[in-house]
Design a protein around this motif. Structure first.
Motif, PDB file in Angstrom:
ATOM      1  N   LEU A 101     -65.199   3.122 -20.391  1.00 20.28           N
ATOM      2  CA  LEU A 101     -66.401   2.662 -21.059  1.00 20.28           C
ATOM      3  C   LEU A 101     -67.378   2.041 -20.062  1.00 20.28           C
ATOM      4  N   ALA A 102     -66.850   1.253 -19.136  1.00 27.65           N
ATOM      5  CA  ALA A 102     -67.712   0.604 -18.147  1.00 27.65           C
ATOM      6  C   ALA A 102     -68.410   1.631 -17.276  1.00 27.65           C
ATOM      7  N   LEU A 103     -67.666   2.654 -16.835  1.00 32.44           N
ATOM      8  CA  LEU A 103     -68.250   3.678 -15.986  1.00 32.44           C
ATOM      9  C   LEU A 103     -69.345   4.435 -16.715  1.00 32.44           C
ATOM     10  N   ALA A 104     -69.072   4.822 -17.963  1.00 30.52           N
ATOM     11  CA  ALA A 104     -70.051   5.590 -18.729  1.00 30.52           C
ATOM     12  C   ALA A 104     -71.304   4.776 -18.998  1.00 30.52           C
TER      13      ALA A 104
ATOM     14  N   ASP B 297     -74.581  -6.210 -17.300  1.00 32.75           N
ATOM     15  CA  ASP B 297     -74.820  -6.002 -18.732  1.00 32.75           C
ATOM     16  C   ASP B 297     -74.016  -4.811 -19.251  1.00 32.75           C
ATOM     17  N   ALA B 298     -73.964  -3.741 -18.448  1.00 24.00           N
ATOM     18  CA  ALA B 298     -73.204  -2.553 -18.846  1.00 24.00           C
ATOM     19  C   ALA B 298     -71.726  -2.879 -18.993  1.00 24.00           C
ATOM     20  N   LEU B 299     -71.221  -3.711 -18.092  1.00 21.02           N
ATOM     21  CA  LEU B 299     -69.812  -4.098 -18.162  1.00 21.02           C
ATOM     22  C   LEU B 299     -69.540  -4.933 -19.405  1.00 21.02           C
ATOM     23  N   ILE B 300     -70.451  -5.852 -19.709  1.00 14.56           N
ATOM     24  CA  ILE B 300     -70.288  -6.675 -20.914  1.00 14.56           C
ATOM     25  C   ILE B 300     -70.277  -5.786 -22.153  1.00 14.56           C
ATOM     26  N   THR B 301     -71.182  -4.816 -22.214  1.00 14.31           N
ATOM     27  CA  THR B 301     -71.206  -3.885 -23.350  1.00 14.31           C
ATOM     28  C   THR B 301     -69.865  -3.197 -23.521  1.00 14.31           C
ATOM     29  N   SER B 302     -69.293  -2.719 -22.410  1.00 12.75           N
ATOM     30  CA  SER B 302     -68.012  -2.014 -22.486  1.00 12.75           C
ATOM     31  C   SER B 302     -66.895  -2.945 -22.938  1.00 12.75           C
ATOM     32  N   LYS B 303     -66.959  -4.206 -22.522  1.00 14.57           N
ATOM     33  CA  LYS B 303     -65.918  -5.161 -22.916  1.00 14.57           C
ATOM     34  C   LYS B 303     -66.024  -5.504 -24.399  1.00 14.57           C
ATOM     35  N   VAL B 304     -67.255  -5.614 -24.902  1.00 14.17           N
ATOM     36  CA  VAL B 304     -67.430  -5.892 -26.334  1.00 14.17           C
ATOM     37  C   VAL B 304     -66.899  -4.723 -27.160  1.00 14.17           C
ATOM     38  N   LYS B 305     -67.211  -3.492 -26.750  1.00  6.26           N
ATOM     39  CA  LYS B 305     -66.709  -2.313 -27.466  1.00  6.26           C
ATOM     40  C   LYS B 305     -65.184  -2.289 -27.455  1.00  6.26           C
ATOM     41  N   ALA B 306     -64.606  -2.588 -26.306  1.00  2.00           N
ATOM     42  CA  ALA B 306     -63.147  -2.594 -26.204  1.00  2.00           C
ATOM     43  C   ALA B 306     -62.551  -3.681 -27.093  1.00  2.00           C
ATOM     44  N   ALA B 307     -63.235  -4.830 -27.191  1.00  2.00           N
ATOM     45  CA  ALA B 307     -62.753  -5.918 -28.044  1.00  2.00           C
ATOM     46  C   ALA B 307     -62.764  -5.508 -29.511  1.00  2.00           C
ATOM     47  N   PHE B 308     -63.789  -4.757 -29.924  1.00  5.91           N
ATOM     48  CA  PHE B 308     -63.832  -4.254 -31.300  1.00  5.91           C
ATOM     49  C   PHE B 308     -62.646  -3.331 -31.565  1.00  5.91           C
ATOM     50  N   ILE B 309     -62.378  -2.443 -30.622  1.00  6.78           N
ATOM     51  CA  ILE B 309     -61.272  -1.500 -30.786  1.00  6.78           C
ATOM     52  C   ILE B 309     -59.943  -2.237 -30.818  1.00  6.78           C
ATOM     53  N   ASP B 310     -59.765  -3.202 -29.937  1.00  4.75           N
ATOM     54  CA  ASP B 310     -58.524  -3.977 -29.886  1.00  4.75           C
ATOM     55  C   ASP B 310     -58.283  -4.746 -31.178  1.00  4.75           C
TER      56      ASP B 310
ATOM     57  N   SER C 109     -65.832 -12.522 -22.396  1.00  2.86           N
ATOM     58  CA  SER C 109     -66.293 -13.223 -21.199  1.00  2.86           C
ATOM     59  C   SER C 109     -67.618 -12.653 -20.703  1.00  2.86           C
ATOM     60  N   GLY C 110     -68.513 -13.546 -20.306  1.00  2.50           N
ATOM     61  CA  GLY C 110     -69.816 -13.136 -19.800  1.00  2.50           C
ATOM     62  C   GLY C 110     -70.912 -13.112 -20.841  1.00  2.50           C
ATOM     63  N   VAL C 111     -70.539 -13.122 -22.125  1.00  3.83           N
ATOM     64  CA  VAL C 111     -71.541 -13.103 -23.197  1.00  3.83           C
ATOM     65  C   VAL C 111     -72.136 -14.498 -23.358  1.00  3.83           C
ATOM     66  N   GLN C 112     -73.450 -14.597 -23.246  1.00  3.50           N
ATOM     67  CA  GLN C 112     -74.120 -15.885 -23.393  1.00  3.50           C
ATOM     68  C   GLN C 112     -74.652 -16.109 -24.803  1.00  3.50           C
ATOM     69  N   LYS C 113     -74.997 -15.014 -25.477  1.00  5.90           N
ATOM     70  CA  LYS C 113     -75.579 -15.123 -26.815  1.00  5.90           C
ATOM     71  C   LYS C 113     -75.371 -13.818 -27.557  1.00  5.90           C
TER      72      LYS C 113
END
Length: 208
Positions: free
Chosen positions: A14-17, A131-144, A184-188
Motif C-alpha cells: 500500500l505504501a509503495l502504491a 503523507d502517502a505512508l500515513i494513508t497506507s497505514k490508515v488503510k491497513a488499520a481499517f483492514i486489521d 502513528s503520525g496522524v495529527q488530525k
C-alpha cells in the motif's frame, strides 16, 4: 506466513502504491481506487457504477484545469467521491485558493466542493511521501480492525491530516475516525463523509 508478516507485506504494498501516486502528481489529482480498481473493490463500492465513472472523470479533468489556472503556484490534490469533491494541498494566496475552488466547481458533474487547501509554501517531496505512508497505514488499520468495510472509505492525507470520504452511517463514520486517530503520525482526522441511514445501508447491501 505469520499474521505480522502478512500485515507488513500489505502495508509495504500500500505504501509503495500510494507513494508512487503522490510523487508523480505535482498538480495532478490524487487518485485512490481509480480506474485500476479490481472487481472486488467495485463490488463493495457504495456508489453506482455511473457515479464511479463520474468521479474518475472529475479527478482526471481537475489536474490540467488547475495547472492552467494556477501554474506552478499551487500543489493541489482533488479527490471525488459520489461527486463530492475534496481539494487539498497548498496555494500561494487566498485569491489562488478561491480560484482553485471555482475551477473545480465548474467541472461537469461536481455536486459540491470541500476546499481544504491552505495558503502556505508548497510541501516537500519528503512531506508528501510521509503523507502517502500515513494513508497506507490508515488503510491497513481499517483492514486489521475487521469491523470497517475498508473499500467503502477513501483516505486522503495532507500535511499529516487525514481526510475520510465515503457513504457511511454515523456509527461507521465515528468508528473509522477513531481508528484513524490511533495511527502513528496522524495529527488530525477530518470526516468528509456522506452520511446515510442504516436503512439505506441495508438497501445497498441487499443489491450486492
Amino acid at each position: 506466513m505469520t499474521k505480522f508478516n502478512r500485515r507488513y507485506s500489505l502495508l509495504a504494498t500500500l505504501a509503495l502504491a500510494t507513494a508512487t501516486s503522490a510523487l508523480t502528481s505535482a498538480c495532478a489529482p490524487l487518485l485512490i481506487g481509480g480506474a485500476m480498481a479490481s472487481g472486488a473493490l467495485l463490488y463493495t463500492d457504495r456508489r453506482t457504477s455511473g457515479a464511479q465513472l463520474e468521479d474518475q472523470a472529475i479527478e482526471f479533468k481537475a489536474g490540467p484545469r488547475l495547472k492552467e489556472a494556477l501554474g506552478e503556484r499551487a500543489h493541489l490534490n482533488v479527490t471525488s467521491y459520489n461527486r463530492l469533491v475534496l481539494i487539498t494541498g497548498e496555494v500561494a494566496s487566498e485569491a489562488d485558493r478561491e480560484a482553485a475552488e471555482k475551477t473545480v466547481a465548474a467541472i461537469e458533474n461536481v455536486r459540491t466542493t470541500v476546499n481544504e487547501s491552505a495558503v502556505m509554501g508548497l510541501s516537500s517531496l519528503t512531506a508528501r511521501s510521509n503523507d502517502a505512508l500515513i494513508t497506507s497505514k490508515v488503510k491497513a488499520a481499517f483492514i486489521d480492525n475487521g469491523n470497517i468495510q475498508a473499500n467503502a472509505i477513501k483516505v486522503v492525507t495532507e500535511r499529516s491530516t487525514v481526510y475520510l470520504m465515503g457513504r457511511v452511517t454515523d456509527k461507521e463514520a465515528d468508528k473509522a475516525a477513531e481508528i484513524a486517530r490511533t495511527v502513528s503520525g496522524v495529527q488530525k482526522v477530518v470526516k468528509v463523509f456522506e452520511l446515510i441511514s442504516d436503512a439505506e445501508l441495508k438497501a445497498l447491501e441487499s443489491k450486492k
